[in-house]
Motif scaffolding. Structure first.
Motif, PDB file in Angstrom:
ATOM      1  N   ASN A   5       0.822  -1.205   0.000  1.00  0.00           N
ATOM      2  CA  ASN A   5       0.000   0.000   0.000  1.00  0.00           C
ATOM      3  C   ASN A   5       0.859   1.259   0.000  1.00  0.00           C
ATOM      4  OD1 ASN A   5      -2.381  -1.469  -0.039  1.00  0.00           O
ATOM      5  ND2 ASN A   5      -2.603  -1.460   2.189  1.00  0.00           N
ATOM      6  N   LYS A   8       1.948   1.861  -3.520  1.00  0.00           N
ATOM      7  CA  LYS A   8       0.829   2.415  -4.293  1.00  0.00           C
ATOM      8  C   LYS A   8       0.640   3.898  -3.983  1.00  0.00           C
ATOM      9  CE  LYS A   8      -1.735  -1.946  -4.618  1.00  0.00           C
ATOM     10  NZ  LYS A   8      -2.963  -2.675  -4.198  1.00  0.00           N
ATOM     11  N   SER A  12       0.744   7.233  -6.383  1.00  0.00           N
ATOM     12  CA  SER A  12      -0.447   8.080  -6.465  1.00  0.00           C
ATOM     13  C   SER A  12      -0.127   9.569  -6.331  1.00  0.00           C
ATOM     14  CB  SER A  12      -1.458   7.678  -5.377  1.00  0.00           C
ATOM     15  OG  SER A  12      -1.002   8.050  -4.090  1.00  0.00           O
ATOM     16  N   LYS A  15       0.739   9.970 -10.913  1.00  0.00           N
ATOM     17  CA  LYS A  15       0.746   8.675 -11.591  1.00  0.00           C
ATOM     18  C   LYS A  15       1.567   8.685 -12.882  1.00  0.00           C
ATOM     19  CE  LYS A  15      -3.725   9.532 -13.870  1.00  0.00           C
ATOM     20  NZ  LYS A  15      -3.192   9.656 -15.242  1.00  0.00           N
TER      21      LYS A  15
END
Length: 414
Positions: A5, A8, A12, A15
């Motif tokens: 996570n 990710k 973010s 991107k």
């Protein structure tokens, strides 16, 4: 937070940002730390001189026995000279233990060409040979380094040794920046750590410049958020298994700062604590160009060495001036804390009126006389119109004499 996570969340931030995709892949790699230079050691010229000179003062050119095991407080009878070396190193530069000298410093010294290591039959061992080391001895290069009084020779030998230690990484890094848009720009510690330190195959030099472009395209808050998330991911508690499976942000950054401390002593870079800048225009051994780019490192070191605070009415002065440098080695010799004085502004201006020709330093604990080659003097009193630590006066005088001899071929006879 789950490590996947965290990755990710890094992506973010933006991107489409190339750097963010790159850094995610890098920190997932077990070889994420990249460039590794020298165990846990941080060298400068004074520190290296202290260690090599301590060894030479005890054993000269002779081999000496070193302990075989880890230090448990006992002493091996035939290693008396080694224990004396450790004692002298500790006294000289304030670091070093029975274990660290032989396990860390001696490994580097062999790679740098300063030390030979031998087996129990006194057979010379190749660099990187595993197994027990019974004897060590200084090389011819190390003996020259320990015994010469020439500052230029010390810098030459030291710079060559660092080039060996870096295994051409110095020149590769210099070339990467030299042929880029960052030729004259400071490179931050995180840009070096995240991008330039990557020595994995398949990451070309040109791509690293593209990655710096991408990193700098991020807004400041995005950069800060990325750094915080990388720290969060690179926490040893997030990983199990062997040490090679760990990620440790603190150790990674510490190693980058260690590399900065080494680069500080080369002729290619100017280093502050958190940035690196390429020294441009001085790649030829000799040049008619008078380099005016000044290092912050020597100035900061002056205040630390002399334990003094900055004052708005005082200015730092290079005794032998910058425009005397004819090549890169001489520039490094001149931009050294031992060639600096913290002078009251009016006294500094007095030297400037004489064309900065007052280069002969006569200094005691309480006062100085700066003399030119025609025997004109400018006088200053310690604590009044010049500030320095009195017990460093002898070392500064010796440095000045060697500097004048090497650069001007001028021998001061007193």
């Amino acid at each position: 937070m789950n490590v996947n996570n965290i990755l990710k969340e890094i992506l973010s931030i933006d991107k489409d940002n190339l750097f963010l995709h790159y850094i995610v892949e890098r920190i997932k790699d077990k070889d994420y730390r990249g460039l590794h230079i020298s165990q846990h050691n941080r060298y400068d010229l004074d520190r290296l001189s202290g260690i090599v000179e301590a060894i030479h003062s005890v054993v000269g050119n002779s081999k000496f026995r070193i302990p075989l095991g880890d230090d448990d407080g006992t002493r091996e009878r035939d290693c008396v000279q080694y224990y004396e070396i450790v004692k002298k190193v500790k006294s000289s530069i304030g670091i070093g233990t029975v274990n660290s000298i032989k396990k860390n410093f001696f490994v580097d010294f062999q790679r740098m060409g300063f030390l030979d290591r031998y087996d129990k039959n006194e057979n010379l061992l190749d660099i990187g040979t595993r197994g027990q080391i019974f004897y060590c001895g200084l090389t011819k290069k190390a003996t020259e380094f320990a015994t010469t009084r020439s500052i230029s020779i010390k810098y030459k030998v030291f710079t060559d040794a660092l080039d060996v230690l870096f295994q051409d990484q110095i020149t590769q890094l210099a070339e990467t920046l030299y042929y880029s848009n960052y030729k004259n720009d400071p490179i931050g510690i995180y840009e070096f750590m995240f991008i330039l330190s990557d020595d994995r195959k398949g990451v070309p030099k040109e791509f690293k410049i593209v990655l710096i472009d991408s990193y700098r395209s991020l807004k400041r808050w995005q950069q800060n958020k990325a750094i915080d998330l990388i720290k969060l991911y690179c926490n040893p508690v997030n990983f199990s298994g062997s040490k090679t499976d760990d990620r440790d942000f603190h150790n990674w950054k510490n190693e980058s700062q260690q590399i900065f401390s080494l680069l500080k002593n080369t002729v290619y870079f100017e280093i502050t604590r958190n940035s690196l800048t390429l020294n441009t225009g001085r790649y030829g051994l000799f040049s008619d160009v008078r380099v005016q780019l000044r290092s912050l490192g020597a100035k900061q070191e002056y205040f630390v060495k002399h334990s003094i605070k900055r004052s708005i009415s005082f200015e730092l002065h290079h005794i032998v001036p910058f425009n005397a440098a004819r090549n890169k080695e001489e520039l490094k010799m001149i931009d050294h804390w031992k060639n600096l004085l913290y002078l009251e502004k009016n006294k500094h201006a007095e030297i400037g009126k004489n064309g900065n020709r007052n280069m002969i330093l006569n200094i005691t604990e309480n006062e100085i006389d700066l003399e030119d080659f025609d025997h004109n003097f400018i006088h200053a009193e310690n604590g009044k119109n010049v500030k320095y630590k009195g017990d460093l006066a002898g070392g500064m005088k010796n440095y000045n004499r060697e500097l004048l001899k090497d650069i001007y071929e001028y021998l001061v006879k007193y």
